[in-house]
Every structure is written in structure tokens, then in C-alpha cells.
Design a protein around this motif. Structure first.
Motif, short mmCIF file in Angstrom:
data_model
loop_
_atom_site.label_atom_id
_atom_site.label_comp_id
_atom_site.label_asym_id
_atom_site.label_seq_id
_atom_site.Cartn_x
_atom_site.Cartn_y
_atom_site.Cartn_z
N PHE A 1 43.35 42.71 51.18
CA PHE A 1 43.31 43.22 49.81
C PHE A 1 44.39 42.54 48.97
O PHE A 1 45.38 42.02 49.49
N GLY A 2 44.15 42.53 47.66
CA GLY A 2 45.10 41.94 46.73
C GLY A 2 45.64 43.00 45.79
O GLY A 2 45.48 44.20 46.04
N CYS A 3 46.27 42.54 44.70
CA CYS A 3 46.91 43.50 43.77
C CYS A 3 45.88 44.30 42.99
O CYS A 3 46.15 45.40 42.54
N GLY A 4 44.68 43.75 42.86
CA GLY A 4 43.63 44.44 42.13
C GLY A 4 43.58 44.10 40.64
O GLY A 4 42.60 44.40 39.97
N ASP A 5 44.66 43.49 40.13
CA ASP A 5 44.76 43.26 38.69
C ASP A 5 44.74 41.79 38.26
O ASP A 5 44.43 41.49 37.12
N CYS A 6 45.10 40.88 39.14
CA CYS A 6 45.24 39.48 38.72
C CYS A 6 43.84 38.87 38.51
O CYS A 6 42.83 39.46 38.85
N ARG A 7 43.82 37.68 37.96
CA ARG A 7 42.51 37.08 37.63
C ARG A 7 41.67 36.82 38.88
O ARG A 7 40.44 36.88 38.84
N PHE A 8 42.33 36.54 40.02
CA PHE A 8 41.58 36.29 41.26
C PHE A 8 40.98 37.59 41.79
O PHE A 8 39.83 37.63 42.21
N CYS A 9 41.80 38.66 41.79
CA CYS A 9 41.30 39.97 42.24
C CYS A 9 40.14 40.43 41.36
O CYS A 9 39.12 40.91 41.86
N ARG A 10 40.31 40.26 40.04
CA ARG A 10 39.25 40.68 39.13
C ARG A 10 37.98 39.87 39.35
O ARG A 10 36.88 40.30 39.06
N MET B 1 42.83 34.98 47.24
CA MET B 1 43.50 34.02 46.35
C MET B 1 44.64 34.69 45.58
O MET B 1 45.36 34.03 44.82
N CYS B 2 44.80 36.00 45.73
CA CYS B 2 45.81 36.77 44.97
C CYS B 2 47.22 36.37 45.42
O CYS B 2 47.47 36.23 46.61
N PRO B 3 48.15 36.19 44.47
CA PRO B 3 49.53 35.88 44.87
C PRO B 3 50.15 37.00 45.71
O PRO B 3 51.08 36.77 46.46
ZN ZN Z 1 45.60 40.07 42.70
#
Ligand code: ZN
Length: 364
Positions: free
Chosen positions: A113-122, A128-130
Motif C-alpha cells: 500500500f501507498g500513502c493514498g494521496d500522491c499522484r501514483f496512488c491516485r 510507485m508511491c514514495p
Molecule cells: Zn502515494
């Protein structure tokens, strides 16, 4: 009388057994310890673990591997990426409560899982999320009786699929789907070579490439493994200890193949590249036997070849591949099942590469 699942949901003890890494090293550093059961936080869920499949990530976590792209672990750590278990408790403020999976349901965890907010997550690309994280790598994982995971990362498992088979899916099948379908864009007319076709990832790539209708060949180290690959639909298998590159050139009338999948790394990279035909694609999803191969730049550009990276897949890859397994169009291979107490033995088997497909730990 209550059934086993109802009892699991109603009686959550204080302590759990877990495989705890307190120092890096060989299998001997793995200790079964009594640990306090973690509490699910906001947007999290507590899972009573039933089965967890092993990955090379577990070995890297144990050994404390360092290098580019390898996350730094904080100790003590509990590894275990591929988790099947029962939902026993939800944390507060779960979003989408209408979609909430009932307590007592058997579920499979998407570990990434990623942050949910960055352009990759969206864009649906958490890997790809940092701030990308994997359960069992950045967070405590499933080599324990209980594990806390993000509530949005669980999906139900249909009754006809065994927990061992489901546990074999997340890391390798999602990565294989990403590499073969999404990145490799396989076509039924492709001739495809799988390096390490008998391993967890290799056998998943083989399974998916065959299902896609491609002509699939592979390399593996023993007669027994090569036989299993042929049974899974490979049309030819070559000995990884022999002169397989020349043999594959001969097999393909000196043309080479359209695509090679290599997750072994340094020992096979150059031969994999040179097994490609003009304009072929080399898809890399790992470097389990070594990073930093020798590279000839001319062997890449003069041949119009492409080298593509395909690490852990995204949500779409995970959902597409699980759906395909639920339909039994793919058959994740489980070679051995060990109890939690035999974790050191199980990891040694993985490291020796003498198994075929996945090794699964049956936790309860
Ligand atoms: Zn993210």
C-alpha cells in the motif's frame, strides 16, 4: 455449540506466538516468542493468521540485506508478506463500512500500500508511491498468530480455494501478472523464456504465460523440476547448469525468443539478454542471486532490445490475478507446508532452491 471460527472471533487472547528477528543472520536467529497481540488502529483490521507463504523477502529481512531499493528494517521484526487468515477485529473509524468484510470471514491480504494521496496512488499504482510499504517488510507481517493490516487491503477468498493456495498468490502471482501481462504485454504468438521456472515467481510466470496462450520454455536445475514445468504447459525445458543459451538459440532456429523473464539476476542476466531475438524484451522482477551484472550496452541497443522493470504489481494486477486463480484458470504450486515451529527448516529449504513453487507456513 460454537464452531471454530466463532470461537476465534470471540476469544482473542493477550499473547501470540510469532517468529521474531532480533538480530540479522542465518536461520538460527529466528526465534518463536510470545508477543503481545497488536491492536488495530484507525482504518486497520486484526487478522488471525491461518497460512503465510514464504518469499525471498523473508530471507532478506532475516539477513538484513542492504542495497539500493532495499528498505532498512528496524528490529525486532516479524516478516511474512503473503497472509491468509480470519478477520477478528476492526479498528475505529473504518471507511466504507458498507463494504466491511464481516468478522470470521477468511481473507487474503494484498500486502502493498501507498500513502493514498500522491499522484501514483491516485492512479492506482501504490508500488510507485514514495511512501510505498509492504506488510511483512516495512510493517510486522504474517509469521505470527495475529497481524494488523490496512482494512482496505483484504479481499474474501472463495470456499473452493485452499488457504495454502491463496497464500501463494500475493507476492509472486501479482508480480508475475504485472510482468507478463501489464509490462510484458504478452501475445499468444510470443515465444517466452522463463529463468528459474521452478521457483515461486518463475512458476507463476510460467503459469500465466501458458494461460495467455504463448509458447513457453524455461530453465531449471533438475530433471524433476523440468518435468513439473512441462506438466504445467512449458513446451521445452533446459538445464540451468548447461549451455542453455546455445540450446535455446538452436531451439528457436537461431532467432532467439520474444521475451525473457529473469528474477535471478547477476548469474543469468547476460545470457537472458542474449537469448532475445531482435527487438525482444527482457522483463526483470528480482535479483535474488545477485545485483550488478556485466552489461554490454551494444547488446541492448544494436538489437533494438528493451529492458523493463516489473516489481510488485498494483491493485489491478492483484485483483485480476486473484480472480483468475478463483476461476481455477491458474494453479499456484505449493511444494511444502510447515508448521510455524519449523520456520528455520522452511527458510533453509527456500534458500537451497530445492523446492518447486511456494513454501507455506501453516500458522493455525
Ligand atoms: Zn502515494
Amino acid at each position: 455449540m460454537k464452531n471454530r471460527i466463532e470461537e476465534i472471533v470471540e476469544r482473542i487472547p493477550q499473547k501470540m506466538k510469532a517468529v521474531v528477528i532480533r538480530q540479522h543472520g542465518g536461520p538460527e536467529v529466528l526465534n518463536i516468542e510470545e508477543m503481545t497481540i497488536p491492536k488495530p488502529g484507525e482504518q486497520e483490521v486484526l487478522i488471525k493468521v491461518e497460512a503465510t507463504a514464504l518469499n525471498h523477502l523473508d530471507i532478506f529481512a532475516r539477513e538484513g540485506l542492504k542495497g539500493p531499493g532495499v528498505p532498512k528494517l528496524t528490529l525486532p521484526h516479524i516478516s511474512g508478506v503473503d497472509i491468509v487468515g480470519y478477520v477478528v477485529e476492526y479498528g475505529p473509524n473504518i471507511l466504507n463500512s458498507s463494504n466491511k468484510i464481516e468478522k470470521g470471514k477468511r481473507v487474503l491480504v494484498n500486502p502493498s500500500f501507498g500513502c493514498g494521496d500522491c499522484r501514483f496512488c491516485r492512479n492506482g499504482e501504490p508500488s510507485m508511491c514514495p511512501d510505498y510499504k509492504i506488510v511483512g517488510e516495512h510493517l510486522w507481517g504474517g509469521l505470527a498468530e495475529y497481524v494488523v493490516v490496512p482494512a482496505k487491503n483484504i479481499i474474501p477468498i472463495p470456499d473452493h480455494i485452499s488457504s495454502e493456495r491463496a497464500a501463494a498468490i500475493p507476492a509472486v502471482y501479482t508480480t508475475a501478472w504485472r510482468g507478463v501481462v501489464h509490462v510484458g504485454k504478452i501475445k499468444p504468438s510470443d515465444k517466452v523464456l522463463i529463468i528459474g521456472a521452478s521457483g515461486g515467481l518463475g512458476s507463476a510466470q510460467l503459469d500465466i504465460a501458458v494461460a495467455a496462450g504463448a509458447t513457453v520454455i524455461g530453465i531449471a536445475s533438475s530433471e524433476e523440476k523440468r518435468k513439473r514445468c512441462l506438466e504445467m504447459g512449458a513446451v521445452a525445458m533446459f538445464d540451468s547448469n548447461g549451455d542453455w543459451m546455445s540450446e535455446i538459440k538452436e531451439w528457436s532456429n537461431q532467432e532467439g525468443v520474444d521475451m525473457v523473464f529473469d528474477s535471478v539476476g547477476k548469474p543469468t542476466f547476460t545470457k537472458s539478454l542474449n537469448s532475445l531475438k531482435m527487438g525482444g524484451k527482457l522483463v526483470l522482477s528480482g535479483a535474488t542471486a545477485g545485483d550488478f551484472p556485466e552489461i554490454s550496452i551494444r547488446e541492448i541497443y544494436q538489437w533494438h532490445r528493451q529492458i523493463l522493470g516489473a516489481p510488485m504489481g498494483n491493485w489491478d494486477d492483484f485483483l485480476q490475478v486473484t480472480d483468475y486463480v478463483w476461476q481455477e484458470k491458474l494453479n499456484p504450486q505449493v511444494s511444502a507446508v510447515f508448521p510455524l515451529e519449523k520456520i528455520a527448516e522452511a527458510q533453509s529449504l527456500l534458500e537451497n532452491r530445492s523446492h518447486f513453487g511456494k513454501i507455506v507456513i501453516r500458522v493455525c
